[in-house]
Enzyme design. Structure first.
Site, PDB file in Angstrom:
ATOM      1  N   CYS A   1     -10.469  -5.094   0.150  1.00  0.00           N
ATOM      2  CA  CYS A   1     -11.621  -4.187   0.238  1.00  0.00           C
ATOM      3  C   CYS A   1     -12.450  -4.273  -1.043  1.00  0.00           C
ATOM      4  O   CYS A   1     -12.014  -4.838  -2.055  1.00  0.00           O
ATOM      5  CB  CYS A   1     -11.154  -2.759   0.497  1.00  0.00           C
TER       6      CYS A   1
ATOM      7  N   GLU B   1      -3.227  -4.051  -3.412  1.00  0.00           N
ATOM      8  CA  GLU B   1      -3.693  -4.844  -4.554  1.00  0.00           C
ATOM      9  C   GLU B   1      -3.705  -3.983  -5.806  1.00  0.00           C
ATOM     10  O   GLU B   1      -3.300  -4.412  -6.894  1.00  0.00           O
ATOM     11  CB  GLU B   1      -5.114  -5.370  -4.282  1.00  0.00           C
TER      12      GLU B   1
ATOM     13  N   CYS C   1     -10.802  -3.028  -4.258  1.00  0.00           N
ATOM     14  CA  CYS C   1      -9.767  -3.947  -4.766  1.00  0.00           C
ATOM     15  C   CYS C   1     -10.400  -5.163  -5.437  1.00  0.00           C
ATOM     16  O   CYS C   1      -9.892  -5.667  -6.435  1.00  0.00           O
ATOM     17  CB  CYS C   1      -8.844  -4.390  -3.633  1.00  0.00           C
TER      18      CYS C   1
ATOM     19  N   ASN D   1       0.836  -1.200   0.000  1.00  0.00           N
ATOM     20  CA  ASN D   1       0.000   0.000   0.000  1.00  0.00           C
ATOM     21  C   ASN D   1       0.877   1.259   0.000  1.00  0.00           C
ATOM     22  O   ASN D   1       2.014   1.250   0.479  1.00  0.00           O
ATOM     23  CB  ASN D   1      -1.026  -0.008   1.141  1.00  0.00           C
TER      24      ASN D   1
ATOM     25  N   GLU E   1       0.410   5.221   0.780  1.00  0.00           N
ATOM     26  CA  GLU E   1      -0.517   6.215   1.346  1.00  0.00           C
ATOM     27  C   GLU E   1      -0.125   7.645   0.961  1.00  0.00           C
ATOM     28  O   GLU E   1       0.939   7.892   0.380  1.00  0.00           O
ATOM     29  CB  GLU E   1      -0.569   6.041   2.873  1.00  0.00           C
TER      30      GLU E   1
HETATM   31  N1  THU Z   1      -5.517  -1.443   2.286  1.00  0.00           N
HETATM   32  C1  THU Z   1      -5.012  -2.190   1.271  1.00  0.00           C
HETATM   33  O1  THU Z   1      -3.857  -2.014   0.847  1.00  0.00           O
HETATM   34  N2  THU Z   1      -5.810  -3.143   0.731  1.00  0.00           N
HETATM   35  C2  THU Z   1      -7.085  -3.401   1.116  1.00  0.00           C
HETATM   36  O2  THU Z   1      -7.756  -4.233   0.515  1.00  0.00           O
HETATM   37  C3  THU Z   1      -7.651  -2.704   2.275  1.00  0.00           C
HETATM   38  C4  THU Z   1      -6.842  -1.614   2.849  1.00  0.00           C
HETATM   39  C5  THU Z   1      -4.665  -0.379   2.840  1.00  0.00           C
HETATM   40  C6  THU Z   1      -5.142   1.009   2.550  1.00  0.00           C
HETATM   41  C7  THU Z   1      -4.514   1.798   3.679  1.00  0.00           C
HETATM   42  O3  THU Z   1      -3.183   2.140   3.305  1.00  0.00           O
HETATM   43  C8  THU Z   1      -4.463   0.805   4.828  1.00  0.00           C
HETATM   44  O4  THU Z   1      -4.623  -0.484   4.253  1.00  0.00           O
HETATM   45  C9  THU Z   1      -5.528   0.996   5.905  1.00  0.00           C
HETATM   46  O5  THU Z   1      -6.791   1.003   5.338  1.00  0.00           O
END
Ligand code: THU
Length: 160
Positions: free
Chosen positions: A112, A75, A115, A62, A64
């Site tokens: 999520c 993902e 994704c 991820n 941010e």
């Molecule tokens: N996150 C993901 O990378 N994938 C997901 O399917 C759910 C959430 C990340 C986004 C953010 O950087 C952190 O997890 C907290 O939500």
């Protein structure tokens, strides 16, 4: 009136020791990728590894942003990177692992909703089902034979 029931089947393995070597290696690759997560705001790290149809693997995490809505899930960042780095090559499997700053995550964290939609698009684009391998930080592993199993009644290009 008709009532419909949508079912989704997945396999649960009590530990990665029960997995085939290739799936175990993909989880390990995802765990390495998780260490590169850029998650200074949530401190929640997500690692992904892709098994490409040409035999290559690709890790991602991820990414941010201080403007929170711009955060990119692992993902999505990894699938986008794969499309650039290996154009035209399908993804065969996708492993996801997570690490929370608050607790040891001992059950698999599913991707999520956004994704799931992006995984379905990758399947539609290439015609290749993507095996989804999920694990928390420790504990059992869930395997779905295709991403579409995680998103019943998905939106798709067919509606456009
Ligand atoms: N996150 C993901 O990378 N994938 C997901 O399917 C759910 C959430 C990340 C986004 C953010 O950087 C952190 O997890 C907290 O939500």
């Amino acid at each position: 009136m008709k009532e419909h029931t949508l079912q989704c089947t997945f396999k649960q393995y009590e530990s990665e020791a029960e997995l085939e070597a290739q799936d175990r290696a993909l989880l390990e690759r995802a765990r390495q990728a998780l260490e590169n997560a850029y998650a200074p705001y949530s401190n929640f790290k997500v690692g992904v590894a892709l098994q490409m149809a040409n035999g290559e693997t690709l890790g991602g995490s991820n990414y941010e942003n201080a403007a929170y809505p711009l955060c990119i899930c692992a993902e999505q960042s990894t699938l986008a990177a794969a499309a650039s780095r290996f154009p035209g090559i399908a993804v065969k499997a996708l492993a996801i692992v997570v690490k929370s700053p608050h607790k040891v995550v001992d059950s698999p964290a599913a991707p999520c909703g956004g994704c799931r939609q992006v995984i379905c698009e990758a399947e539609d684009r290439t015609g290749q089902a993507i095996r989804i391998i999920l694990q928390g930080e420790v504990g059992p592993v869930y395997i779905f034979e295709k991403g579409a199993d995680l998103l019943p009644l998905a939106f798709g290009a067919g509606y456009l």
